[in-house]
Each structure stands twice: as C-alpha cells, then as structure tokens.
Scaffold this active site. Structure first.
Site, mmCIF file in Angstrom:
data_model
loop_
_atom_site.group_PDB
_atom_site.id
_atom_site.type_symbol
_atom_site.label_atom_id
_atom_site.label_comp_id
_atom_site.label_asym_id
_atom_site.label_seq_id
_atom_site.Cartn_x
_atom_site.Cartn_y
_atom_site.Cartn_z
ATOM 1 N N SER A 102 74.563 78.263 4.865
ATOM 2 C CA SER A 102 75.131 77.275 5.773
ATOM 3 C C SER A 102 74.390 77.273 7.102
ATOM 4 C CB SER A 102 76.624 77.545 5.949
ATOM 5 O OG SER A 102 77.238 76.538 6.710
ATOM 6 N N ASP B 299 75.527 70.351 9.446
ATOM 7 C CA ASP B 299 75.068 71.737 9.417
ATOM 8 C C ASP B 299 73.985 71.903 8.360
ATOM 9 O OD1 ASP B 299 76.631 71.551 7.142
ATOM 10 O OD2 ASP B 299 77.669 73.456 7.450
ATOM 11 N N ASP C 114 73.627 73.111 5.268
ATOM 12 C CA ASP C 114 73.805 72.658 3.882
ATOM 13 C C ASP C 114 74.534 71.333 3.797
ATOM 14 O OD1 ASP C 114 76.139 73.921 4.753
ATOM 15 O OD2 ASP C 114 76.720 74.567 2.759
ATOM 16 N N ASP D 121 77.467 70.143 4.389
ATOM 17 C CA ASP D 121 78.836 69.896 3.944
ATOM 18 C C ASP D 121 79.779 69.691 5.121
ATOM 19 O OD1 ASP D 121 78.824 72.530 4.822
ATOM 20 O OD2 ASP D 121 79.901 73.343 3.085
#
Length: 477
Positions: A103, A251, A253, A255
């Site tokens: 992340s 962010d 990744d 999500d």
C-alpha cells in the site's frame, strides 16, 4: 529459518524485503493459503495473483504462485494491477486472490492482501492465523517444500474498466476537469483505462490532468499515502492553478482515494461517505429496498445523522477492511465508508474501490452545477482533529490514563465509554444546537506500532481543548 509473526498483521501480510519477507516466505505462504483456507471452503482451487509497481513484486508473486501450484491450485497471473482490480478479478473469475502490495509503505516494504473467491475477506479471524501457522510449519521444515513452476497469464483490465463504467455512467456528464495524483502508484495504470480510453472504451467528457502517473515503487515525488496532508500539497496547488473542478489522490495500490475541491481544500472522507451513501441508498430505494450503509467508528457523527434523516439504516463498525467486508455481507449493506479513504460497494463484490468512489463524486458533480466545496459544505457541520499517530509502548496503560484523565477533571460529566475498537470517550448532547458535543477515540493501529487518536467536536476550539487534554493525560502516563 525465521519467525513469520512479525509480518502477519490483523488483515494482511507486510514486512521489509528481504529481512522480514522474501521469496521463500512468499512461497510457503502461497502453499499454506491453498492448503488451509482455499481448500477449506472451495472445491475449485484456483488463485488469481496480482502485484503493484514495487521492484520486489515480480519475484515474490512468482514464488507465491509456485507455492499455490505445489498445493494443487490453478494460478492466474494478472500482472500489474491495483488492489481493487485484483478484487474484481477474484469476483469475475470466481477465484481466490493474492495481491502483492504494501500500500502506502516505503519502497523497502512489500506484502500480500488475501481474499477468497468473490473478493471475500481473509483476516485474522477468517483464516489468516491458519495460514501463518501452516506457513511457519513449512518454513521450519525445508524438506517439505517442493518446486512446481508456471502459471496462466490473464488480462482483466478491460473487463474491470467496463464493470466500473457499468456501475456509474459518466457518458452524459457535463464536461469536468480533474487533476489526478497517482503518486507513482497503480492509479497511473487504472485511471487512463477507466476514465480515459486506454482500455479501448469510448472517451468520457472528463479531462484528466495527470500528476506522477509513472509507475515507480521508489515513490520519487512523495509518499503514496494521501491521508497525510503533505502528500496532497502538489495536487492542491495544481487544482487551483489549472482551474479544475476537483482533484483525486490515490495511494500506492489505488484502493484508497482522497478528494480535493476546486479551492484546493481537502474534502473529509466522512463527507464522501455521506455523499456516496445517499447516492447508493436512493438508487436501491427506487427499487423498493430498505438501504443499509456501514461506517466505521472514526467517521464523523454527521454521517449517521445525515443518512438517518434520509431514512437509511446505518451500522457502525470497527476499523479495517476484513471486518467491514464481513459485515457488508451479513447486513447486505449497499455501501460502507471509512475515515481512511476506503469505500466499499455491494455491487463491487462488497470490496473497496477508490476509483469507483471517485466516479460517484464525478457523477454527483455532473448533475449539480454548484462547485464541490458547496456540495461538501452542506454535509459537514462539525470540526475534527484528523488522525494523530502516537508511539506508545503499553497500549492498555495509555488507554487507562486517558480515561482517568478525563474522569478526574469532571467525574460527574456523564461521559460515555465504548470499547468496540480501542477506547472511545464521548459526550454527545442530544441537542443538535448544543456546543457541548464531542468524542475522542484512541485505538491501536492494525498495521503499525502506534496508537491513533481522533477527536470530533462542535467547534474547532473544542477540538483543540480536548486534544490538549488528551495529550496531557498521555504525557503524564
């Protein structure tokens, strides 16, 4: 050969590569995941594996795939993708999933987010402990590890983009200018596919102005964590400079999504939870359904207040995606929102998608000629501290000190205590015009060795007073 407990968190796996997390560990985790979790609930053992742009991703994902294949699974490799694209692949292919990402963590980290077919969550209470135990057994007995190579590549980007467009139709939108900060993360791949024509879909009346779209796991421009205000500074400046309708920050990744209004101000995620919750609730109510919306306990008190006035039943949850996804299913909730920028949709397999949340904001503006600052301002009557990270060694002692500090000053104040997730202390007067409405929450992070403090009150002055009082109590501790 190493203790795995340091990298298994509340609802994912995360550590420094290679000291804490390497190919061998990924390999045994892949085998353990199939043996203990996938086979326990599914007769068809297939796993879809994806990864973000981190340089360690290809080796770790390949090792995990080898372990899963050794346990008898068919592995589909989707390659570079966002976490929500991996969730889509899990639902679309009805396969278990493994997303290699850390992340927003720095470049030296990597990790895995696991799910069952249909993007169903895997956390400590839903199989992650079993994976850890079995993986540790394999790691402690290297002779039990066998090699099986190869997996099947599959491309789901186009299907993912078409699915999101089918959930929020932007084709008839008024023209919008949007600055998007991908933070050198996976939104640099997914935004052009979904909001542009990179996946072969028709162009939308949305002008995208890109910031930091180059995929680079070293994060050369800023940390890919938009919850930290410093990380959206460049985006805020560019929104104003370009005269854009709004800005979007993702962010690493992709999500999570944070939104900037046309003035360059950050829009609180609680506002988006209320805004999207109202949109999704009204949509399903039109078909005769009584809607349910989830919100975690750190979101503003105005979220349940606004939704209740619109006839929506709300359910408060713990912080964390595995807890919320489980409750999304049991409550048949149409939508759920978190203060951290995670937004969950029943029509997206109950999973979170930052890009889908962004599309709802775009759609709201498409039919409302008012600027975003006005639309958001109508939903936000209270003041909040933002999340304050506190390094504390003894969590329980710190929480007791906080409770004692507030009770000592006014033992007859009628404080309410709540232990759903950490400790919440509140004094929320039922009179909506009262100035004596406040709450504070202090809870352990699920991913880092920190306590997180959040405060909300009827005024900025009241937030500041409670903040100083809380920090003084913790300093005495």
């Amino acid at each position: 050969m190493g203790d795995l407990s340091h990298i298994f968190k509340a609802y994912d796996i995360r550590g420094v590569v290679p000291d804490q997390f390497d190919a061998l560990r990924a390999r045994v985790i892949g085998q353990a995941f199939v043996e203990t979790v996938v086979r326990s609930v599914e007769t068809r053992t297939s796993v879809v594996v994806g990864r973000d742009m981190r340089s360690t991703g290809p080796e770790l994902a390949a090792a995990f795939a080898e372990g899963a294949r050794a346990a008898g699974a068919v592995v589909h490799d989707v390659g570079l993708c966002s976490t929500d694209e991996l969730y889509f692949a899990s639902g679309h292919l009805q396969a278990a999933g493994a997303m290699f990402t850390a992340s927003h963590n720095p470049a030296e980290y990597n990790g895995i987010k696991l799910c069952l077919p249909g993007a169903r969550p895997v956390g400590q209470d839903t199989g992650l402990r079993d994976v850890e135990q079995r993986a540790q057994e394999l790691l402690d007995d290297p002779a039990s590890i066998v090699s099986v190579g190869g997996c099947e590549p599959v491309d789901v980007l186009g299907a993912y983009a078409a699915h999101l467009r089918g959930l929020v139709d932007l084709a008839g939108s008024r023209p919008l200018r949007v600055v998007v900060d991908a933070g050198n993360g996976m939104a640099g791949l997914t935004v052009p596919a979904v909001l542009g024509d990179a996946a072969g879909l028709p162009a939308l009346p949305v002008e995208i102005i890109p910031l930091f779209f180059e995929l680079d796991g070293r994060f050369p421009n800023h940390e890919a964590n938009p919850i930290v205000p410093a990380n959206t500074a460049a985006l805020q400046t560019e929104v104003v400079r370009r005269g854009a309708d709004l800005g979007l920050a993702f962010d690493g990744d992709a999500d999570r999504c944070f939104v900037i209004d046309e003035r360059g101000h950050r829009v609180d995620p609680s506002v988006l939870t209320a805004l999207i919750g109202l949109r999704e609730s009204r949509r399903v109510r039109a078909h005769g359904e009584q809607p349910v919306v989830l919100h975690n306990l750190i979101t503003s008190r105005f979220v349940p207040e606004v939704l209740a006035r619109d006839g929506v039943r709300t359910v408060r949850t713990r912080v964390g995606h595995s807890f919320i996804k489980t409750l999304m299913a049991s409550e048949n909730a149409v939508f759920g929102g978190e203060h951290s920028g995670h937004y969950y949709f029943r029509d997206f397999f109950g999973a979170d998608s930052g890009l889908l949340a962004a599309m709802h904001v775009l759609s709201a503006l498409a039919t409302d000629t008012r600027p975003l600052s006005v639309v958001a301002g109508e939903l936000d009557p209270y003041s909040r501290s933002g999340e304050i990270d506190l390094p504390v060694q003894d969590v329980e002692a710190a929480q007791r000190a906080l409770i004692d500090g507030f009770r000592a000053d006014d033992p007859a104040s009628g404080l309410e205590l709540d232990t759903l997730d950490g400790v919440m202390i509140s004094h929320w007067d039922d009179d909506i015009a009262s100035a004596d409405r406040w709450w504070l929450s202090i809870r352990p992070s699920n991913t880092e060795p920190l306590l997180r403090l959040n405060i909300e009150a009827a005024s900025t002055e009241a937030v500041h007073a409670r903040r100083e009082k809380a920090l003084a109590a913790l300093r005495r501790h």
